[in-house]
Scaffold this motif. Sequence first.
Motif, PDB file in Angstrom:
ATOM      1  N   LEU A   1     -37.561  41.694  11.717  1.00 56.99           N
ATOM      2  CA  LEU A   1     -36.825  42.932  11.931  1.00 56.99           C
ATOM      3  C   LEU A   1     -36.977  43.873  10.743  1.00 56.99           C
ATOM      4  CD1 LEU A   1     -33.586  41.558  13.605  1.00 56.99           C
ATOM      5  CD2 LEU A   1     -35.399  42.882  14.700  1.00 56.99           C
ATOM      6  N   LYS A   2     -36.960  43.317   9.544  1.00 56.30           N
ATOM      7  CA  LYS A   2     -37.120  44.144   8.341  1.00 56.30           C
ATOM      8  C   LYS A   2     -38.492  44.812   8.324  1.00 56.30           C
ATOM      9  CE  LYS A   2     -36.403  44.266   3.441  1.00 56.30           C
ATOM     10  NZ  LYS A   2     -35.764  43.663   2.300  1.00 56.30           N
ATOM     11  N   ALA A   3     -39.497  44.115   8.858  1.00 55.98           N
ATOM     12  CA  ALA A   3     -40.846  44.672   8.928  1.00 55.98           C
ATOM     13  C   ALA A   3     -40.976  45.685  10.062  1.00 55.98           C
ATOM     14  CB  ALA A   3     -41.859  43.545   9.110  1.00 55.98           C
ATOM     15  N   GLY A   4     -39.936  45.814  10.879  1.00 53.37           N
ATOM     16  CA  GLY A   4     -39.964  46.778  11.978  1.00 53.37           C
ATOM     17  C   GLY A   4     -40.459  46.206  13.287  1.00 53.37           C
ATOM     18  N   ASP A   5     -40.612  44.890  13.350  1.00 51.41           N
ATOM     19  CA  ASP A   5     -41.116  44.236  14.559  1.00 51.41           C
ATOM     20  C   ASP A   5     -39.967  43.772  15.448  1.00 51.41           C
ATOM     21  OD1 ASP A   5     -43.698  44.514  13.570  1.00 51.41           O
ATOM     22  OD2 ASP A   5     -43.612  42.568  12.550  1.00 51.41           O
ATOM     23  N   GLU A   6     -40.182  43.840  16.753  1.00 47.55           N
ATOM     24  CA  GLU A   6     -39.208  43.349  17.728  1.00 47.55           C
ATOM     25  C   GLU A   6     -39.387  41.844  17.872  1.00 47.55           C
ATOM     26  OE1 GLU A   6     -38.541  43.811  22.536  1.00 47.55           O
ATOM     27  OE2 GLU A   6     -39.397  45.479  21.432  1.00 47.55           O
ATOM     28  N   VAL A   7     -38.284  41.118  18.043  1.00 47.34           N
ATOM     29  CA  VAL A   7     -38.338  39.678  18.268  1.00 47.34           C
ATOM     30  C   VAL A   7     -37.913  39.433  19.710  1.00 47.34           C
ATOM     31  CG1 VAL A   7     -37.432  37.426  17.594  1.00 47.34           C
ATOM     32  CG2 VAL A   7     -37.817  39.181  15.859  1.00 47.34           C
TER      33      VAL A   7
ATOM     34  N   SER B   1     -33.965  40.185  23.456  1.00 53.83           N
ATOM     35  CA  SER B   1     -34.796  40.746  22.395  1.00 53.83           C
ATOM     36  C   SER B   1     -33.935  41.344  21.291  1.00 53.83           C
ATOM     37  CB  SER B   1     -35.687  41.858  22.948  1.00 53.83           C
ATOM     38  OG  SER B   1     -36.525  41.355  23.949  1.00 53.83           O
ATOM     39  N   PHE B   2     -34.332  41.105  20.054  1.00 57.00           N
ATOM     40  CA  PHE B   2     -33.725  41.748  18.899  1.00 57.00           C
ATOM     41  C   PHE B   2     -34.625  42.931  18.561  1.00 57.00           C
ATOM     42  CE2 PHE B   2     -32.500  37.301  18.601  1.00 57.00           C
ATOM     43  CZ  PHE B   2     -31.138  37.385  18.369  1.00 57.00           C
ATOM     44  N   VAL B   3     -34.058  44.135  18.573  1.00 53.16           N
ATOM     45  CA  VAL B   3     -34.848  45.347  18.389  1.00 53.16           C
ATOM     46  C   VAL B   3     -34.341  46.111  17.164  1.00 53.16           C
ATOM     47  CG1 VAL B   3     -35.610  47.489  19.485  1.00 53.16           C
ATOM     48  CG2 VAL B   3     -35.114  45.483  20.886  1.00 53.16           C
ATOM     49  N   PRO B   4     -35.227  46.389  16.185  1.00 54.12           N
ATOM     50  CA  PRO B   4     -34.792  47.184  15.032  1.00 54.12           C
ATOM     51  C   PRO B   4     -34.651  48.652  15.428  1.00 54.12           C
ATOM     52  CG  PRO B   4     -37.117  46.701  14.850  1.00 54.12           C
ATOM     53  CD  PRO B   4     -36.621  45.987  16.079  1.00 54.12           C
ATOM     54  N   VAL B   5     -33.599  49.295  14.975  1.00 53.61           N
ATOM     55  CA  VAL B   5     -33.381  50.718  15.261  1.00 53.61           C
ATOM     56  C   VAL B   5     -32.982  51.437  13.977  1.00 53.61           C
ATOM     57  CG1 VAL B   5     -32.751  50.440  17.685  1.00 53.61           C
ATOM     58  CG2 VAL B   5     -30.991  50.319  15.950  1.00 53.61           C
ATOM     59  N   LYS B   6     -33.275  52.734  13.952  1.00 55.68           N
ATOM     60  CA  LYS B   6     -32.905  53.569  12.808  1.00 55.68           C
ATOM     61  C   LYS B   6     -31.779  54.490  13.238  1.00 55.68           C
ATOM     62  CE  LYS B   6     -37.497  53.575  10.816  1.00 55.68           C
ATOM     63  NZ  LYS B   6     -38.663  54.363  10.446  1.00 55.68           N
TER      64      LYS B   6
ATOM     65  N   THR C   1     -29.378  54.725   8.146  1.00 56.91           N
ATOM     66  CA  THR C   1     -29.426  53.267   7.989  1.00 56.91           C
ATOM     67  C   THR C   1     -30.340  52.651   9.037  1.00 56.91           C
ATOM     68  OG1 THR C   1     -27.508  52.954   9.422  1.00 56.91           O
ATOM     69  CG2 THR C   1     -27.083  53.099   7.057  1.00 56.91           C
ATOM     70  N   ARG C   2     -30.702  51.415   8.794  1.00 57.85           N
ATOM     71  CA  ARG C   2     -31.446  50.621   9.769  1.00 57.85           C
ATOM     72  C   ARG C   2     -30.530  49.511  10.245  1.00 57.85           C
ATOM     73  NH1 ARG C   2     -36.750  48.855   6.845  1.00 57.85           N
ATOM     74  NH2 ARG C   2     -37.006  47.746   8.800  1.00 57.85           N
ATOM     75  N   THR C   3     -30.591  49.215  11.540  1.00 58.05           N
ATOM     76  CA  THR C   3     -29.774  48.155  12.106  1.00 58.05           C
ATOM     77  C   THR C   3     -30.561  47.465  13.216  1.00 58.05           C
ATOM     78  OG1 THR C   3     -27.576  47.627  12.971  1.00 58.05           O
ATOM     79  CG2 THR C   3     -28.593  49.642  13.794  1.00 58.05           C
ATOM     80  N   CYS C   4     -29.914  46.610  13.961  1.00 60.61           N
ATOM     81  CA  CYS C   4     -30.565  45.835  15.002  1.00 60.61           C
ATOM     82  C   CYS C   4     -29.722  45.904  16.273  1.00 60.61           C
ATOM     83  CB  CYS C   4     -30.690  44.392  14.512  1.00 60.61           C
ATOM     84  SG  CYS C   4     -31.214  43.234  15.776  1.00 60.61           S
ATOM     85  N   ARG C   5     -30.392  45.942  17.408  1.00 61.16           N
ATOM     86  CA  ARG C   5     -29.713  45.879  18.698  1.00 61.16           C
ATOM     87  C   ARG C   5     -30.240  44.656  19.435  1.00 61.16           C
ATOM     88  NH1 ARG C   5     -29.195  51.435  18.483  1.00 61.16           N
ATOM     89  NH2 ARG C   5     -27.021  51.924  18.167  1.00 61.16           N
ATOM     90  N   PHE C   6     -29.403  44.101  20.295  1.00 64.34           N
ATOM     91  CA  PHE C   6     -29.809  42.954  21.106  1.00 64.34           C
ATOM     92  C   PHE C   6     -29.816  43.370  22.561  1.00 64.34           C
ATOM     93  CE2 PHE C   6     -28.888  39.100  23.568  1.00 64.34           C
ATOM     94  CZ  PHE C   6     -29.968  38.324  23.184  1.00 64.34           C
ATOM     95  N   LYS C   7     -30.959  43.185  23.217  1.00 59.58           N
ATOM     96  CA  LYS C   7     -31.072  43.459  24.644  1.00 59.58           C
ATOM     97  C   LYS C   7     -31.080  42.117  25.372  1.00 59.58           C
ATOM     98  CE  LYS C   7     -33.890  47.618  24.209  1.00 59.58           C
ATOM     99  NZ  LYS C   7     -35.187  48.225  24.559  1.00 59.58           N
ATOM    100  N   VAL C   8     -30.143  41.930  26.270  1.00 59.40           N
ATOM    101  CA  VAL C   8     -29.991  40.661  26.979  1.00 59.40           C
ATOM    102  C   VAL C   8     -31.120  40.484  27.992  1.00 59.40           C
ATOM    103  CG1 VAL C   8     -28.465  39.317  28.483  1.00 59.40           C
ATOM    104  CG2 VAL C   8     -27.507  40.793  26.725  1.00 59.40           C
ATOM    105  N   GLY C   9     -31.685  39.275  28.035  1.00 55.26           N
ATOM    106  CA  GLY C   9     -32.736  38.954  28.994  1.00 55.26           C
ATOM    107  C   GLY C   9     -32.154  38.629  30.365  1.00 55.26           C
TER     108      GLY C   9
END
Length: 91
Positions: free
Chosen positions: A36-42, A49-54, A74-82
């Motif tokens: 996530l810190k590198a800007g990649d989605e997991v 999915s864990f998605v980095p957002v600005k 700031t940068r944070t993370c969002r979680f999208k439910v599968g």
Amino acid sequence: MTKAELVSAIADKAGLNKAQAKEALDAFIASVSTSLKAGDEVRLVGFGSFVPVKRAAGTARNPRTGEKVRTAATRTCRFKVGESLKSTLNA
């Protein structure tokens, strides 16, 4: 569920001892954080999915005084439910 309870559940379901389960969970958290810190989605298929957002800089208001305060970007993370997890929760 706390981290300790999650470690216990992982240990029981995977047949590991608690030290191994804690090590596996810590490795998972570190790997997700690094990506996530590198800007990649997991993406965990079926789970979510864990998605980095600005977040852009903006203004907020102090509710006590009514004073406007400038907030930094700031940068944070969002979680999208599968779909699989969503259907499990709604079953």
